[in-house]
Design a protein around this motif. Sequence first.
Motif, PDB file in Angstrom:
ATOM      1  N   LYS A   1      -6.076  -3.279   1.142  1.00 38.12           N
ATOM      2  CA  LYS A   1      -6.547  -3.076   2.509  1.00 38.12           C
ATOM      3  C   LYS A   1      -7.651  -4.087   2.858  1.00 38.12           C
ATOM      4  O   LYS A   1      -7.687  -4.614   3.984  1.00 38.12           O
ATOM      5  CB  LYS A   1      -7.076  -1.646   2.680  1.00 38.12           C
ATOM      6  CG  LYS A   1      -7.474  -1.265   4.100  1.00 38.12           C
ATOM      7  CD  LYS A   1      -6.351  -1.469   5.089  1.00 38.12           C
ATOM      8  CE  LYS A   1      -5.167  -0.536   4.813  1.00 38.12           C
ATOM      9  NZ  LYS A   1      -4.066  -0.773   5.787  1.00 38.12           N
TER      10      LYS A   1
ATOM     11  N   LEU B   1       0.514   4.012  -2.993  1.00 33.35           N
ATOM     12  CA  LEU B   1       0.188   5.421  -2.757  1.00 33.35           C
ATOM     13  C   LEU B   1       1.294   6.360  -3.236  1.00 33.35           C
ATOM     14  O   LEU B   1       1.009   7.441  -3.756  1.00 33.35           O
ATOM     15  CB  LEU B   1      -0.101   5.655  -1.278  1.00 33.35           C
ATOM     16  CG  LEU B   1      -1.495   5.213  -0.808  1.00 33.35           C
ATOM     17  CD1 LEU B   1      -1.711   5.603   0.646  1.00 33.35           C
ATOM     18  CD2 LEU B   1      -2.591   5.816  -1.671  1.00 33.35           C
TER      19      LEU B   1
ATOM     20  N   ASN C   1       0.823  -1.211   0.000  1.00 34.66           N
ATOM     21  CA  ASN C   1       0.000   0.000   0.000  1.00 34.66           C
ATOM     22  C   ASN C   1       0.857   1.261   0.000  1.00 34.66           C
ATOM     23  O   ASN C   1       0.461   2.277  -0.581  1.00 34.66           O
ATOM     24  CB  ASN C   1      -0.954  -0.006   1.202  1.00 34.66           C
ATOM     25  CG  ASN C   1      -2.286  -0.639   0.856  1.00 34.66           C
ATOM     26  OD1 ASN C   1      -2.675  -0.680  -0.304  1.00 34.66           O
ATOM     27  ND2 ASN C   1      -2.995  -1.130   1.845  1.00 34.66           N
TER      28      ASN C   1
ATOM     29  N   TYR D   1      -5.154   0.203  -3.620  1.00 32.02           N
ATOM     30  CA  TYR D   1      -4.979   0.392  -2.179  1.00 32.02           C
ATOM     31  C   TYR D   1      -6.168  -0.204  -1.425  1.00 32.02           C
ATOM     32  O   TYR D   1      -5.993  -0.927  -0.428  1.00 32.02           O
ATOM     33  CB  TYR D   1      -4.837   1.881  -1.859  1.00 32.02           C
ATOM     34  CG  TYR D   1      -4.820   2.182  -0.381  1.00 32.02           C
ATOM     35  CD1 TYR D   1      -3.615   2.250   0.315  1.00 32.02           C
ATOM     36  CD2 TYR D   1      -6.002   2.378   0.336  1.00 32.02           C
ATOM     37  CE1 TYR D   1      -3.597   2.503   1.679  1.00 32.02           C
ATOM     38  CE2 TYR D   1      -5.987   2.630   1.694  1.00 32.02           C
ATOM     39  CZ  TYR D   1      -4.788   2.691   2.358  1.00 32.02           C
ATOM     40  OH  TYR D   1      -4.781   2.928   3.714  1.00 32.02           O
TER      41      TYR D   1
ATOM     42  N   TRP E   1      -0.415   8.613   5.048  1.00 30.86           N
ATOM     43  CA  TRP E   1      -0.035   7.199   5.058  1.00 30.86           C
ATOM     44  C   TRP E   1       1.469   7.035   5.299  1.00 30.86           C
ATOM     45  O   TRP E   1       1.895   6.115   6.010  1.00 30.86           O
ATOM     46  CB  TRP E   1      -0.434   6.511   3.763  1.00 30.86           C
ATOM     47  CG  TRP E   1      -0.007   5.069   3.754  1.00 30.86           C
ATOM     48  CD1 TRP E   1       1.090   4.526   3.149  1.00 30.86           C
ATOM     49  CD2 TRP E   1      -0.650   3.986   4.438  1.00 30.86           C
ATOM     50  NE1 TRP E   1       1.163   3.178   3.405  1.00 30.86           N
ATOM     51  CE2 TRP E   1       0.107   2.818   4.194  1.00 30.86           C
ATOM     52  CE3 TRP E   1      -1.793   3.898   5.231  1.00 30.86           C
ATOM     53  CZ2 TRP E   1      -0.248   1.577   4.715  1.00 30.86           C
ATOM     54  CZ3 TRP E   1      -2.142   2.658   5.756  1.00 30.86           C
ATOM     55  CH2 TRP E   1      -1.378   1.523   5.490  1.00 30.86           C
TER      56      TRP E   1
END
Length: 200
Positions: A114, A74, A70, A110, A189
């Motif tokens: 998740k 990002l 992730n 993402y 993040w």
Amino acid sequence: MSTASLTPELDSTAYRHRSVPGSIAVWVLIYAELSEFALFFLVYLVTRAHNTELFAAGPAQLNILAGTLNTLVLVSSSFCVARAMKAIQRNDRRACIRWLGLTIACGAAYCGIKGWEYLWNEAHGLHARSNLFFTLYYYLTFNHLLHVLVGMATLSWLCLRTWLGSYDAEDHEGLENGACYWHMIDLAWIILFPLVYVMG
């Protein structure tokens, strides 16, 4: 020549030479959102200081692969949205739309990762009520996930408006607002990942 006839040219020149992208309104929103994240990061750190053994063991139980993937997704999405801004600045709407689409795709990836991570947690008996560490972990990561979804919806709307010709090299403040918000999500993040997944 009247003052009114000069106004569009002056406004355009002022827009091109602004040092800060986006509008004041979006920066107020970004500062508010970052303040919220900062508050809960502080709560996490204070709670961690009073439960050192519990919080030292917590990160080792998480799916570090999901967190790392992730992070990569990002960071890639921020690159894509930056390229979208470069494209609109040279009046290349098609390239802008492609880069926005890739940004949204990164956001979807993402969310998928998740979701897999939460299912993995469930399979390993890790729940929000397992202990204080996991309560904060779920709150922070789910709150961030909601921000990603809001960002994806915003970029989808901006992508449609770009396709309809609402933005060009001279006027794309709306796109800048969306890009700034997306970078804020990425920044949150970048702080959250080492704080929750790495610090033991």
